[in-house]
Design a protein around this motif. Structure first.
Motif, short mmCIF file in Angstrom:
data_model
loop_
_atom_site.label_atom_id
_atom_site.label_comp_id
_atom_site.label_asym_id
_atom_site.label_seq_id
_atom_site.Cartn_x
_atom_site.Cartn_y
_atom_site.Cartn_z
N PHE A 1 -79.51 -74.05 -0.27
CA PHE A 1 -80.16 -72.79 0.08
C PHE A 1 -81.33 -73.00 1.05
CE2 PHE A 1 -78.52 -71.21 -4.22
CZ PHE A 1 -77.38 -70.69 -3.64
N GLU A 2 -82.02 -74.12 0.93
CA GLU A 2 -83.09 -74.43 1.87
C GLU A 2 -82.53 -74.64 3.28
OE1 GLU A 2 -86.74 -77.66 2.58
OE2 GLU A 2 -85.38 -77.88 0.86
N GLU A 3 -81.44 -75.39 3.36
CA GLU A 3 -80.80 -75.62 4.66
C GLU A 3 -80.30 -74.31 5.26
OE1 GLU A 3 -77.64 -78.90 5.92
OE2 GLU A 3 -76.68 -77.25 4.80
N TRP A 4 -79.66 -73.50 4.43
CA TRP A 4 -79.11 -72.21 4.89
C TRP A 4 -80.24 -71.32 5.41
CZ3 TRP A 4 -74.82 -69.57 1.48
CH2 TRP A 4 -74.22 -68.52 2.19
N GLN A 5 -81.34 -71.26 4.68
CA GLN A 5 -82.48 -70.44 5.09
C GLN A 5 -83.07 -70.94 6.41
OE1 GLN A 5 -83.76 -67.64 3.37
NE2 GLN A 5 -84.89 -67.39 5.29
N ASP A 6 -83.24 -72.25 6.54
CA ASP A 6 -83.82 -72.81 7.77
C ASP A 6 -82.92 -72.54 8.98
OD1 ASP A 6 -85.93 -73.77 6.31
OD2 ASP A 6 -85.18 -75.84 6.20
N GLU A 7 -81.62 -72.57 8.77
CA GLU A 7 -80.70 -72.39 9.89
C GLU A 7 -80.64 -70.95 10.39
OE1 GLU A 7 -77.06 -74.06 8.44
OE2 GLU A 7 -77.61 -76.11 9.02
N LEU A 8 -81.16 -70.02 9.61
CA LEU A 8 -81.19 -68.63 10.08
C LEU A 8 -82.02 -68.49 11.35
CD1 LEU A 8 -81.65 -66.67 6.72
CD2 LEU A 8 -79.55 -66.89 8.08
N ALA A 9 -83.06 -69.32 11.47
CA ALA A 9 -83.94 -69.26 12.64
C ALA A 9 -83.27 -69.79 13.90
CB ALA A 9 -85.22 -70.05 12.36
N LEU A 10 -82.14 -70.44 13.77
CA LEU A 10 -81.47 -71.04 14.92
C LEU A 10 -80.55 -70.07 15.64
CD1 LEU A 10 -80.52 -74.51 13.36
CD2 LEU A 10 -82.57 -73.91 14.68
N TYR A 11 -80.25 -68.92 15.02
CA TYR A 11 -79.32 -67.96 15.63
C TYR A 11 -79.96 -67.30 16.85
CZ TYR A 11 -76.00 -68.05 11.72
OH TYR A 11 -75.07 -68.42 10.80
N SER A 12 -79.18 -67.12 17.89
CA SER A 12 -79.60 -66.29 19.02
C SER A 12 -79.08 -64.87 18.85
CB SER A 12 -79.10 -66.88 20.35
OG SER A 12 -77.68 -66.99 20.34
N SER A 13 -78.00 -64.73 18.08
CA SER A 13 -77.41 -63.41 17.81
C SER A 13 -78.04 -62.82 16.55
CB SER A 13 -75.90 -63.54 17.62
OG SER A 13 -75.36 -62.34 17.09
N SER A 14 -78.73 -61.70 16.70
CA SER A 14 -79.36 -61.07 15.54
C SER A 14 -78.31 -60.53 14.57
CB SER A 14 -80.28 -59.93 16.00
OG SER A 14 -79.55 -58.98 16.75
N LYS A 15 -77.17 -60.11 15.09
CA LYS A 15 -76.11 -59.59 14.23
C LYS A 15 -75.57 -60.69 13.31
CE LYS A 15 -71.57 -57.32 14.40
NZ LYS A 15 -70.88 -58.36 13.59
N LEU A 16 -75.29 -61.85 13.90
CA LEU A 16 -74.78 -62.96 13.10
C LEU A 16 -75.83 -63.47 12.11
CD1 LEU A 16 -72.76 -65.03 15.75
CD2 LEU A 16 -71.88 -63.47 13.99
N ARG A 17 -77.10 -63.45 12.56
CA ARG A 17 -78.17 -63.89 11.66
C ARG A 17 -78.28 -62.97 10.45
NH1 ARG A 17 -81.88 -64.06 15.07
NH2 ARG A 17 -82.78 -62.00 14.73
N ARG A 18 -78.23 -61.66 10.69
CA ARG A 18 -78.31 -60.71 9.58
C ARG A 18 -77.12 -60.87 8.63
NH1 ARG A 18 -79.89 -57.16 13.70
NH2 ARG A 18 -77.78 -56.27 13.77
N ASP A 19 -75.95 -61.10 9.20
CA ASP A 19 -74.76 -61.27 8.36
C ASP A 19 -74.88 -62.54 7.50
OD1 ASP A 19 -71.93 -60.50 7.71
OD2 ASP A 19 -71.57 -62.50 8.50
N SER A 20 -75.34 -63.62 8.11
CA SER A 20 -75.52 -64.87 7.38
C SER A 20 -76.59 -64.72 6.30
CB SER A 20 -75.88 -66.00 8.34
OG SER A 20 -75.99 -67.23 7.64
N GLU A 21 -77.67 -64.02 6.62
CA GLU A 21 -78.74 -63.82 5.65
C GLU A 21 -78.27 -62.98 4.46
OE1 GLU A 21 -83.50 -62.73 5.67
OE2 GLU A 21 -82.21 -61.94 7.25
#
Length: 213
Positions: free
Chosen positions: A108-128
């Motif tokens: 979960f720490e890795e998953w949370q940190d990787e959210l900041a790497l997205y350039s696409s806000s749509k994909l980031r929101r979906d992953s979050e």
């Protein structure tokens, strides 16, 4: 798996350096998500083994309560062996749960940190969103596992008390005095088994959720 990597995996597992262990596993294509699934399945196996072991301990105590002549020492040894095996089974369940918590924290720490790497806000929101859903499912599973874990304690306490009592009072009168303890143990084991089944059901739901994510 290359020989040197196999040595590395063994050493990191023995030293408890989990971050190095996860990194080594990722080098061979085994990610934290895969390790999580394996550890949850291992915990389910340990809980099923504990159920069987508690039932065996109950059977041994039941046989002793119905003792009607023979070798009392041998009957006591059976009960003692079952108590020790039950204690080992419970400890294995605890270890499996702790292993799940360790990999969950890392995942979960890795998953949370990787959210900041997205350039696409749509994909980031979906992953979050998927992260939050998976976390919620994980917490339900973990709570169910801890409830089942706690229900093991009364079982072990009663088995230990009975074993200690018989150790120093190995006679027919002492066996007769344990009738009430046997009934209590039977109830405690059934409660533990019921909660373990609930935990296993939650585990299956969590694995399904994790794989969908």
């Amino acid at each position: 798996m290359p020989y040197l990597l196999a040595i590395l995996l063994s050493l990191t597992a023995l030293t408890g350096c989990q971050s190095a262990y996860y990194s080594a596993m990722e080098q061979v294509g085994i990610h934290k998500r895969d390790i999580m699934v394996d550890r949850v399945e291992d915990a389910n196996d340990a809980q099923q083994d504990a159920q069987q072991q508690f039932t065996s301990a109950l059977d041994a105590l039941k046989a002793l309560n119905q003792f009607d002549g023979g070798d009392l020492e041998s009957a006591y040894n059976q009960v003692n062996d079952q108590y020790e095996a039950s204690n080992d089974a419970a400890e294995k369940v605890r270890e499996r749960i702790a292993a799940i918590e360790d990999v969950a924290d890392a995942l979960f720490e890795e998953w949370q940190d990787e959210l900041a790497l997205y350039s696409s806000s749509k994909l980031r929101r979906d992953s979050e969103s998927k992260l939050n859903t998976t976390k919620a499912s994980y917490q339900r599973m973990l709570s169910a596992m801890h409830r089942a874990e706690q229900k093991m304690d009364p079982v072990l306490d009663t088995l230990r008390d009975n074993t200690l009592y018989l150790k120093h009072n190995l006679n027919a009168a002492a066996i007769g005095s344990l009738q009430g303890e046997f009934q209590s143990l039977q109830r405690d084991i059934q409660r533990a088994i019921t909660d373990m089944e609930a935990a296993i059901t939650e585990s299956e739901r969590f694995i399904s959720q994790l794989q969908r994510s």
